[in-house]
Design a protein around this motif. Structure first.
Motif, PDB file in Angstrom:
ATOM      1  N   ASP A  99      -9.180 -24.136 -27.384  1.00 35.75           N
ATOM      2  CA  ASP A  99      -7.736 -24.351 -27.426  1.00 35.75           C
ATOM      3  C   ASP A  99      -7.408 -25.282 -28.581  1.00 35.75           C
ATOM      4  N   VAL A 100      -6.131 -25.523 -28.806  1.00 40.12           N
ATOM      5  CA  VAL A 100      -5.709 -26.420 -29.886  1.00 40.12           C
ATOM      6  C   VAL A 100      -4.774 -27.512 -29.353  1.00 40.12           C
ATOM      7  N   GLY A 101      -4.884 -27.828 -28.076  1.00 40.35           N
ATOM      8  CA  GLY A 101      -3.990 -28.805 -27.459  1.00 40.35           C
ATOM      9  C   GLY A 101      -4.263 -30.223 -27.901  1.00 40.35           C
ATOM     10  N   SER A 102      -3.205 -31.037 -27.922  1.00 44.59           N
ATOM     11  CA  SER A 102      -3.336 -32.418 -28.394  1.00 44.59           C
ATOM     12  C   SER A 102      -3.665 -33.407 -27.284  1.00 44.59           C
ATOM     13  N   VAL A 103      -3.917 -32.915 -26.072  1.00 45.21           N
ATOM     14  CA  VAL A 103      -4.431 -33.725 -24.968  1.00 45.21           C
ATOM     15  C   VAL A 103      -5.605 -32.961 -24.384  1.00 45.21           C
ATOM     16  N   LYS A 104      -6.687 -33.648 -24.041  1.00 48.94           N
ATOM     17  CA  LYS A 104      -7.897 -32.949 -23.633  1.00 48.94           C
ATOM     18  C   LYS A 104      -8.295 -33.187 -22.176  1.00 48.94           C
ATOM     19  N   ALA A 105      -8.187 -34.399 -21.656  1.00 48.85           N
ATOM     20  CA  ALA A 105      -8.706 -34.678 -20.319  1.00 48.85           C
ATOM     21  C   ALA A 105      -7.915 -33.959 -19.227  1.00 48.85           C
ATOM     22  N   ALA A 106      -6.599 -33.979 -19.310  1.00 46.15           N
ATOM     23  CA  ALA A 106      -5.778 -33.360 -18.272  1.00 46.15           C
ATOM     24  C   ALA A 106      -6.003 -31.857 -18.168  1.00 46.15           C
ATOM     25  N   PRO A 107      -6.053 -31.112 -19.277  1.00 46.19           N
ATOM     26  CA  PRO A 107      -6.349 -29.677 -19.155  1.00 46.19           C
ATOM     27  C   PRO A 107      -7.723 -29.391 -18.539  1.00 46.19           C
ATOM     28  N   VAL A 108      -8.725 -30.228 -18.836  1.00 50.51           N
ATOM     29  CA  VAL A 108     -10.037 -30.027 -18.245  1.00 50.51           C
ATOM     30  C   VAL A 108      -9.973 -30.209 -16.731  1.00 50.51           C
ATOM     31  N   ALA A 109      -9.288 -31.246 -16.279  1.00 50.43           N
ATOM     32  CA  ALA A 109      -9.162 -31.478 -14.841  1.00 50.43           C
ATOM     33  C   ALA A 109      -8.444 -30.311 -14.160  1.00 50.43           C
ATOM     34  N   ALA A 110      -7.400 -29.810 -14.815  1.00 53.21           N
ATOM     35  CA  ALA A 110      -6.663 -28.675 -14.256  1.00 53.21           C
ATOM     36  C   ALA A 110      -7.534 -27.422 -14.249  1.00 53.21           C
ATOM     37  N   ALA A 111      -8.328 -27.222 -15.297  1.00 52.13           N
ATOM     38  CA  ALA A 111      -9.212 -26.053 -15.363  1.00 52.13           C
ATOM     39  C   ALA A 111     -10.254 -26.102 -14.252  1.00 52.13           C
ATOM     40  N   GLU A 112     -10.771 -27.287 -13.978  1.00 54.30           N
ATOM     41  CA  GLU A 112     -11.716 -27.435 -12.871  1.00 54.30           C
ATOM     42  C   GLU A 112     -11.051 -27.068 -11.554  1.00 54.30           C
ATOM     43  N   ALA A 113      -9.802 -27.483 -11.381  1.00 56.34           N
ATOM     44  CA  ALA A 113      -9.074 -27.169 -10.148  1.00 56.34           C
ATOM     45  C   ALA A 113      -8.834 -25.669 -10.001  1.00 56.34           C
ATOM     46  N   TYR A 114      -8.644 -24.978 -11.124  1.00 53.12           N
ATOM     47  CA  TYR A 114      -8.458 -23.519 -11.100  1.00 53.12           C
ATOM     48  C   TYR A 114      -9.780 -22.780 -10.919  1.00 53.12           C
ATOM     49  N   GLY A 115     -10.886 -23.485 -10.993  1.00 54.04           N
ATOM     50  CA  GLY A 115     -12.184 -22.840 -10.859  1.00 54.04           C
ATOM     51  C   GLY A 115     -12.645 -22.120 -12.109  1.00 54.04           C
TER      52      GLY A 115
END
Length: 291
Positions: A100-116
């Motif tokens: 991805d090219v997002g300017s924030v990294k930790a929050a998307p990772v946490a959300a991706a983990e929640a989505y499985g």
């Protein structure tokens, strides 16, 4: 490196052949244009078909569906939407590797983990390049030339996935730099997010300025406030996802400004100290950028 360096020579051959770009705003279309200039097949997707059509008309790729999984899918949507798009693309088998090219990294990772999501084939990314303009017409194939592109692989990310995304980054002319998601977010709070807020705050003092004031505004204030022209909704989302780190740095800036306000009232030594710290910080910045 110049724009002409983007073109692939006869002697060059990339292991990457096909890429999907999801999100054809300024950033996604710039990625697509850069990769098309290197001869890759690029497939464009956007929730707004008109935006994808404009990007395609600019030569960024095709809006047709790929015949099978592409080598890499580049998710170029707002950070708050990255995890959902990643989950949907993985479920559809769109690509072998995702970034991805997002300017924030930790929050998307946490959300991706929640989505499985499968994080073994995902490498977060953030090119340190951009524009206050938005949309596919603002895109440029040379946007990433000689710029830093942060990659934030996780402990479960496979070496093959990392190598693939590194190759993609290098094809755009950017320099990949590895960081953890948390380290990235702390760094961009100081290097990008708070500077945007400061620029916006300064520009906001002019929202009711009269002609006499505006006539005296020269290139200095235009340069300082340039990024304040960025999309307000998008930046609000970005800042909210990195709130803790942004708040810490912003409080430091606010303390310096409070000291400056008090110093203007009479403590000129304190004010000079702040200005000299500014000299030092600027010298370090320019030395790092132009070394």
């Amino acid at each position: 490196m110049t724009e002409s360096d983007i073109g692939r020579s006869d002697a060059e051959s990339a292991a990457l052949d096909s890429v999907a770009v999801i999100g054809t705003g300024m950033m996604g279309t710039s990625v697509a244009l850069s990769l098309r200039a290197r001869g890759l097949q690029v497939y464009l997707r956007d929730q707004d078909p008109a935006a994808a059509a404009v990007a395609a008309a600019r030569g960024a790729g095709t809006t047709e569906d790929p015949p099978g999984p592409v080598d890499v899918a580049v998710i170029a949507v707002p950070p708050g939407e990255i995890a959902l798009v990643l989950a949907e693309c993985q479920a559809a088998g769109l690509a072998r590797v995702f970034t991805d090219v997002g300017s924030v990294k930790a929050a998307p990772v946490a959300a991706a983990e929640a989505y499985g999501c499968d994080l073994s084939n995902y490498v977060g990314g953030h090119p340190m390049a951009g524009s206050e303009r938005s949309g596919p017409m603002a895109a440029s194939p040379t946007l990433f030339l000689d710029r830093t592109w942060v990659l934030t692989p996780l402990s479960e990310t496979t070496p093959a996935a990392i190598e693939t995304v590194v190759e993609l980054v290098e094809l755009t002319g950017a320099e990949p730099v590895m960081m953890t998601p948390a380290d990235h977010d702390r760094a961009v709070a100081r290097a990008s997010h708070v500077p945007h807020l400061v620029a916006a705050a300064l520009a906001a003092t002019l929202d009711d300025a009269d002609d006499a004031v505006l006539r005296l505004c020269d290139s200095d204030i235009l340069d300082i406030t340039r990024v304040a022209a960025g999309d307000a909704k998008m930046w609000s989302d970005v800042l909210s996802l990195n709130a803790t780190d942004v708040a810490k740095v912003l409080s430091e800036v606010a303390a310096d400004l409070a000291e400056a306000a008090a110093a203007v009232a009479g403590d000129w030594t304190q004010l000079t100290t702040l200005l000299r710290r500014g000299n030092s910080g600027r010298a370090l910045l320019t030395g790092a950028l132009f070394y």
